[in-house]
Motif scaffolding. Structure first.
Motif, PDB file in Angstrom:
ATOM      1  N   GLY A 129       0.795  -1.224   0.000  1.00 35.62           N
ATOM      2  CA  GLY A 129       0.000   0.000   0.000  1.00 35.62           C
ATOM      3  C   GLY A 129       0.823   1.266   0.000  1.00 35.62           C
ATOM      4  N   ASN A 130       2.107   1.148   0.261  1.00 35.26           N
ATOM      5  CA  ASN A 130       2.987   2.325   0.336  1.00 35.26           C
ATOM      6  C   ASN A 130       4.369   1.942  -0.177  1.00 35.26           C
ATOM      7  N   GLY A 131       5.199   2.958  -0.328  1.00 33.60           N
ATOM      8  CA  GLY A 131       6.640   2.784  -0.484  1.00 33.60           C
ATOM      9  C   GLY A 131       7.064   1.781  -1.542  1.00 33.60           C
ATOM     10  N   LEU A 132       7.980   0.904  -1.142  1.00 33.54           N
ATOM     11  CA  LEU A 132       8.585  -0.031  -2.084  1.00 33.54           C
ATOM     12  C   LEU A 132       7.552  -0.988  -2.683  1.00 33.54           C
ATOM     13  N   GLY A 133       6.742  -1.597  -1.823  1.00 36.52           N
ATOM     14  CA  GLY A 133       5.784  -2.597  -2.293  1.00 36.52           C
ATOM     15  C   GLY A 133       4.797  -2.015  -3.293  1.00 36.52           C
TER      16      GLY A 133
ATOM     17  N   ASN B  59      -1.576  -6.617  -0.704  1.00 38.48           N
ATOM     18  CA  ASN B  59      -1.854  -6.753   0.737  1.00 38.48           C
ATOM     19  C   ASN B  59      -1.341  -5.530   1.461  1.00 38.48           C
ATOM     20  N   ASP B  60      -2.138  -4.982   2.359  1.00 42.31           N
ATOM     21  CA  ASP B  60      -1.630  -3.952   3.279  1.00 42.31           C
ATOM     22  C   ASP B  60      -2.602  -3.771   4.430  1.00 42.31           C
ATOM     23  N   LEU B  61      -2.043  -3.776   5.628  1.00 42.14           N
ATOM     24  CA  LEU B  61      -2.848  -3.556   6.834  1.00 42.14           C
ATOM     25  C   LEU B  61      -3.230  -2.086   6.964  1.00 42.14           C
ATOM     26  N   GLY B  62      -2.418  -1.203   6.412  1.00 39.24           N
ATOM     27  CA  GLY B  62      -2.764   0.218   6.396  1.00 39.24           C
ATOM     28  C   GLY B  62      -2.478   0.965   7.680  1.00 39.24           C
ATOM     29  N   GLY B  63      -1.498   0.496   8.467  1.00 39.38           N
ATOM     30  CA  GLY B  63      -1.140   1.203   9.696  1.00 39.38           C
ATOM     31  C   GLY B  63      -0.076   2.260   9.454  1.00 39.38           C
ATOM     32  N   SER B  64       0.459   2.801  10.564  1.00 40.62           N
ATOM     33  CA  SER B  64       1.477   3.854  10.473  1.00 40.62           C
ATOM     34  C   SER B  64       2.865   3.240  10.279  1.00 40.62           C
TER      35      SER B  64
ATOM     36  N   ASN C 131       7.241  -8.183   1.967  1.00 47.79           N
ATOM     37  CA  ASN C 131       7.771  -6.820   2.038  1.00 47.79           C
ATOM     38  C   ASN C 131       7.196  -6.027   3.205  1.00 47.79           C
ATOM     39  N   ALA C 132       6.072  -6.457   3.761  1.00 48.25           N
ATOM     40  CA  ALA C 132       5.392  -5.678   4.805  1.00 48.25           C
ATOM     41  C   ALA C 132       6.288  -5.494   6.031  1.00 48.25           C
ATOM     42  N   GLY C 133       6.173  -4.335   6.654  1.00 46.98           N
ATOM     43  CA  GLY C 133       6.928  -4.142   7.890  1.00 46.98           C
ATOM     44  C   GLY C 133       6.906  -2.718   8.374  1.00 46.98           C
ATOM     45  N   PHE C 134       7.424  -2.547   9.581  1.00 48.43           N
ATOM     46  CA  PHE C 134       7.535  -1.214  10.186  1.00 48.43           C
ATOM     47  C   PHE C 134       8.699  -1.222  11.148  1.00 48.43           C
ATOM     48  N   LEU C 135       8.965  -0.074  11.780  1.00 47.94           N
ATOM     49  CA  LEU C 135      10.117   0.066  12.682  1.00 47.94           C
ATOM     50  C   LEU C 135       9.682   0.426  14.093  1.00 47.94           C
TER      51      LEU C 135
ATOM     52  N   ASP D 259       7.313 -10.285  14.900  1.00 45.82           N
ATOM     53  CA  ASP D 259       6.031 -10.767  14.355  1.00 45.82           C
ATOM     54  C   ASP D 259       5.815 -10.285  12.928  1.00 45.82           C
ATOM     55  N   VAL D 260       6.057  -9.008  12.667  1.00 47.24           N
ATOM     56  CA  VAL D 260       5.704  -8.500  11.336  1.00 47.24           C
ATOM     57  C   VAL D 260       6.733  -8.905  10.291  1.00 47.24           C
ATOM     58  N   HIS D 261       8.029  -8.809  10.638  1.00 48.30           N
ATOM     59  CA  HIS D 261       9.042  -9.062   9.604  1.00 48.30           C
ATOM     60  C   HIS D 261       9.339 -10.555   9.454  1.00 48.30           C
ATOM     61  N   LEU D 262       9.654 -11.195  10.575  1.00 42.69           N
ATOM     62  CA  LEU D 262      10.126 -12.585  10.479  1.00 42.69           C
ATOM     63  C   LEU D 262       8.963 -13.569  10.394  1.00 42.69           C
TER      64      LEU D 262
ATOM     65  N   MET E 198      18.081  -6.533  -0.245  1.00 42.82           N
ATOM     66  CA  MET E 198      18.435  -5.457   0.695  1.00 42.82           C
ATOM     67  C   MET E 198      18.142  -4.132  -0.022  1.00 42.82           C
ATOM     68  N   PRO E 199      16.949  -3.562   0.205  1.00 40.45           N
ATOM     69  CA  PRO E 199      16.607  -2.328  -0.505  1.00 40.45           C
ATOM     70  C   PRO E 199      17.167  -1.100   0.212  1.00 40.45           C
ATOM     71  N   THR E 200      17.146   0.029  -0.459  1.00 35.77           N
ATOM     72  CA  THR E 200      17.537   1.308   0.153  1.00 35.77           C
ATOM     73  C   THR E 200      16.652   2.394  -0.439  1.00 35.77           C
ATOM     74  N   ALA E 201      15.839   3.023   0.404  1.00 31.81           N
ATOM     75  CA  ALA E 201      14.922   4.041  -0.124  1.00 31.81           C
ATOM     76  C   ALA E 201      14.476   4.997   0.967  1.00 31.81           C
ATOM     77  N   GLN E 202      14.353   6.252   0.605  1.00 27.94           N
ATOM     78  CA  GLN E 202      13.720   7.220   1.485  1.00 27.94           C
ATOM     79  C   GLN E 202      12.221   6.962   1.425  1.00 27.94           C
ATOM     80  N   SER E 203      11.695   6.235   2.379  1.00 32.39           N
ATOM     81  CA  SER E 203      10.253   6.003   2.419  1.00 32.39           C
ATOM     82  C   SER E 203       9.726   6.667   3.683  1.00 32.39           C
ATOM     83  N   ARG E 204       8.478   6.430   4.006  1.00 34.96           N
ATOM     84  CA  ARG E 204       7.933   7.030   5.238  1.00 34.96           C
ATOM     85  C   ARG E 204       8.615   6.458   6.480  1.00 34.96           C
ATOM     86  N   LEU E 205       9.337   5.337   6.323  1.00 34.86           N
ATOM     87  CA  LEU E 205      10.045   4.771   7.475  1.00 34.86           C
ATOM     88  C   LEU E 205      11.163   5.705   7.953  1.00 34.86           C
ATOM     89  N   ALA E 206      11.620   6.614   7.081  1.00 36.96           N
ATOM     90  CA  ALA E 206      12.668   7.559   7.483  1.00 36.96           C
ATOM     91  C   ALA E 206      12.226   8.355   8.711  1.00 36.96           C
TER      92      ALA E 206
HETATM   93  P1  NAI Z   1       6.541   1.633   4.020  1.00 33.99           P
HETATM   94  O1  NAI Z   1       6.117   1.963   5.388  1.00 33.99           O
HETATM   95  O2  NAI Z   1       6.371   2.670   2.966  1.00 33.99           O
HETATM   96  O3  NAI Z   1       5.782   0.306   3.502  1.00 33.99           O
HETATM   97  C1  NAI Z   1       5.574  -0.806   4.332  1.00 33.99           C
HETATM   98  C2  NAI Z   1       4.122  -1.230   4.227  1.00 33.99           C
HETATM   99  O4  NAI Z   1       3.900  -2.394   5.029  1.00 33.99           O
HETATM  100  C3  NAI Z   1       3.150  -0.159   4.737  1.00 33.99           C
HETATM  101  O5  NAI Z   1       2.226   0.168   3.721  1.00 33.99           O
HETATM  102  C4  NAI Z   1       2.460  -0.832   5.928  1.00 33.99           C
HETATM  103  O6  NAI Z   1       1.108  -0.454   6.082  1.00 33.99           O
HETATM  104  C5  NAI Z   1       2.604  -2.293   5.592  1.00 33.99           C
HETATM  105  N1  NAI Z   1       2.470  -3.125   6.775  1.00 33.99           N
HETATM  106  C6  NAI Z   1       3.023  -2.914   7.996  1.00 33.99           C
HETATM  107  N2  NAI Z   1       2.639  -3.875   8.843  1.00 33.99           N
HETATM  108  C7  NAI Z   1       1.853  -4.733   8.145  1.00 33.99           C
HETATM  109  C8  NAI Z   1       1.172  -5.932   8.478  1.00 33.99           C
HETATM  110  N3  NAI Z   1       1.219  -6.438   9.716  1.00 33.99           N
HETATM  111  N4  NAI Z   1       0.478  -6.566   7.505  1.00 33.99           N
HETATM  112  C9  NAI Z   1       0.412  -6.068   6.248  1.00 33.99           C
HETATM  113  N5  NAI Z   1       1.009  -4.913   5.894  1.00 33.99           N
HETATM  114  C10 NAI Z   1       1.718  -4.260   6.836  1.00 33.99           C
HETATM  115  O7  NAI Z   1       8.064   1.183   4.087  1.00 33.99           O
HETATM  116  P2  NAI Z   1       9.100   0.720   2.946  1.00 33.99           P
HETATM  117  O8  NAI Z   1      10.332   1.496   3.130  1.00 33.99           O
HETATM  118  O9  NAI Z   1       8.465   0.645   1.622  1.00 33.99           O
HETATM  119  O10 NAI Z   1       9.458  -0.747   3.494  1.00 33.99           O
HETATM  120  C11 NAI Z   1       9.146  -1.954   2.804  1.00 33.99           C
HETATM  121  C12 NAI Z   1      10.030  -3.053   3.344  1.00 33.99           C
HETATM  122  O11 NAI Z   1      11.400  -2.767   3.028  1.00 33.99           O
HETATM  123  C13 NAI Z   1       9.988  -3.224   4.866  1.00 33.99           C
HETATM  124  O12 NAI Z   1      10.056  -4.603   5.165  1.00 33.99           O
HETATM  125  C14 NAI Z   1      11.240  -2.525   5.328  1.00 33.99           C
HETATM  126  O13 NAI Z   1      11.675  -2.971   6.576  1.00 33.99           O
HETATM  127  C15 NAI Z   1      12.183  -2.893   4.196  1.00 33.99           C
HETATM  128  N6  NAI Z   1      13.363  -2.062   4.074  1.00 33.99           N
HETATM  129  C16 NAI Z   1      13.257  -0.754   3.716  1.00 33.99           C
HETATM  130  C17 NAI Z   1      14.397   0.007   3.572  1.00 33.99           C
HETATM  131  C18 NAI Z   1      14.336   1.418   3.155  1.00 33.99           C
HETATM  132  O14 NAI Z   1      15.416   2.031   2.996  1.00 33.99           O
HETATM  133  N7  NAI Z   1      13.163   1.997   2.941  1.00 33.99           N
HETATM  134  C19 NAI Z   1      15.737  -0.548   3.823  1.00 33.99           C
HETATM  135  C20 NAI Z   1      15.736  -1.938   4.154  1.00 33.99           C
HETATM  136  C21 NAI Z   1      14.587  -2.644   4.270  1.00 33.99           C
END
Ligand code: NAI
Length: 325
Positions: free
Chosen positions: A18-22, A39-44, A102-106, A124-127, A196-204
């Motif tokens: 729903g956001n960022g890389l995915g 798929n996206d849970l749509g949280g912060s 790809n889903a996850g948060f910090l 729980d979310v990543h692994l 191993m991605p690298t991106a300025q996403s909302r996780l910054a």
């Molecule tokens: P993002 O926050 O833009 O996207 C992550 C998406 O995962 C969000 O839309 C969020 O709602 C969703 N999500 C979170 N918990 C969930 C759940 N329980 N079930 C379903 N969806 C859920 O962040 P970004 O940067 O696009 O991150 C994508 C992946 O890349 C993450 O796993 C992150 O840890 C990883 N990553 C990102 C890096 C970066 O530089 N942005 C660097 C290394 C890894």
């Protein structure tokens, strides 16, 4: 260049799309013919709350562009959620060919202060989240004799980042998961790689700079050379590698790949040639280890075992080279 990498008749699950890389992977794969479960849970960015709109908006955009997609709003972080995501693919499109976990948060914190809640939520979310989606997807792929997994690791795990012990533990675990899925999947046409991605996403916004309290770590930030990175630490600079890794054309499996500022590179888990203790049944002493420390750490020759058993072959090669056998 013509779009020769296509996914016609392929069904892809992308978690956290729903956001960022995915989201970028989903849009581009749909343009190239894939049917997508968004798929996206749509949280912060710290994993609070939930909303349907993140996934729904991406699905709408794909459909507006003439592509095929369906939304799923389950959390990856439960076994039921993972199963429901795969069931959405089966109910809507009849199969799963590609699974991008790809889903996850910090929830960053200094190591000694990480709470159970911060540890559990991140594991729980990543692994577990990747595991819960991948397991039912694998069963479908195994039946069909074809599959592509991409797990999302991180430089924070492979290289290290202060205040991310929970996150690095989870992301490092995904490396092991991907390796084993690649080994078992090789019998059934299933490939698996770690990104191993690298991106300025909302996780910054979740990166509290408290980690600069560690002097040696703060120095690596201050001394980093960003000469190749201006305007390139961006989401779309990751997508080409992802699209290749989950394509039919890609025959590489069991790998780790880094995307950073438009530099795409394989990352290796390798063992140095090392020091071979004398043959026989008497183990060497700790003093012997200390005396050979430079050779143990010498980086001029590396072996890259692909299984536990490959390492024995590397050991025998080192023993021969050092005249032990
Ligand atoms: P993002 O926050 O833009 O996207 C992550 C998406 O995962 C969000 O839309 C969020 O709602 C969703 N999500 C979170 N918990 C969930 C759940 N329980 N079930 C379903 N969806 C859920 O962040 P970004 O940067 O696009 O991150 C994508 C992946 O890349 C993450 O796993 C992150 O840890 C990883 N990553 C990102 C890096 C970066 O530089 N942005 C660097 C290394 C890894």
């Amino acid at each position: 260049m013509a779009d020769t990498i296509r996914y016609d008749n392929r069904v892809a699950i992308i978690t956290g799309a729903g956001n960022g890389l995915g989201k970028d992977y989903a849009l581009e794969m749909a343009r190239r013919g894939a049917k997508i479960v968004v798929n996206d849970l749509g949280g912060s960015g710290s994993g609070e709350g939930a909303s349907h709109s993140a996934a729904d908006l991406v699905v709408q955009q794909i459909r507006d562009e003439g592509g095929e997609a369906v939304a799923n709003h389950d959390s990856v972080a439960t076994r039921e959620g993972g199963a429901a995501i795969v069931q959405t693919a089966l109910d809507t499109f009849g199969k799963v060919d590609i699974c991008i976990a790809n889903a996850g948060f910090l929830r960053n914190n200094r190591f000694e202060d990480i709470t159970d809640a911060q540890l559990d939520a991140i594991l729980d979310v990543h692994l577990k989240g990747a595991f819960y989606v991948a397991q039912p997807a694998y069963k479908v792929m195994r039946r069909n004799g074809y599959g592509r997994f991409l797990f999302t690791g991180s430089a924070s795990a492979m290289f290290g980042h202060a205040w991310q012990a929970n996150y690095a533990a989870a992301k490092g675990g995904l490396m092991g998961l991907s390796h084993v899925v690649a080994i078992e999947g090789s019998a059934y046409g299933i490939q698996s790689n770690l990104l191993m991605p690298t991106a300025q996403s909302r996780l910054a916004a979740e990166m509290d700079e408290g980690f600069k309290e560690i002097p040696a770590f703060a120095a690596t930030i201050a001394n980093a050379d960003y000469a190749a990175s201006a305007n390139r630490i961006e989401v779309p600079f990751n997508t080409p590698l992802v699209l290749y890794l989950v394509s039919e054309q890609c025959t590489s499996t069991h790998g780790i790949y880094s995307a950073n500022s438009g530099r795409f590179a394989k990352v290796r888990i390798a063992a140095a040639e090392g020091w071979m203790a004398p043959m026989g049944t008497t183990p060497p002493s700790p003093e012997d280890v200390a005396a050979h420390w430079d050779q143990i750490c010498d980086g001029s020759a590396w072996y890259e075992p692909l299984t536990v058993y490959d390492e024995f072959t590397a050991v025998a090669a080192a023993a021969r080279k050092q005249g032990r056998i």
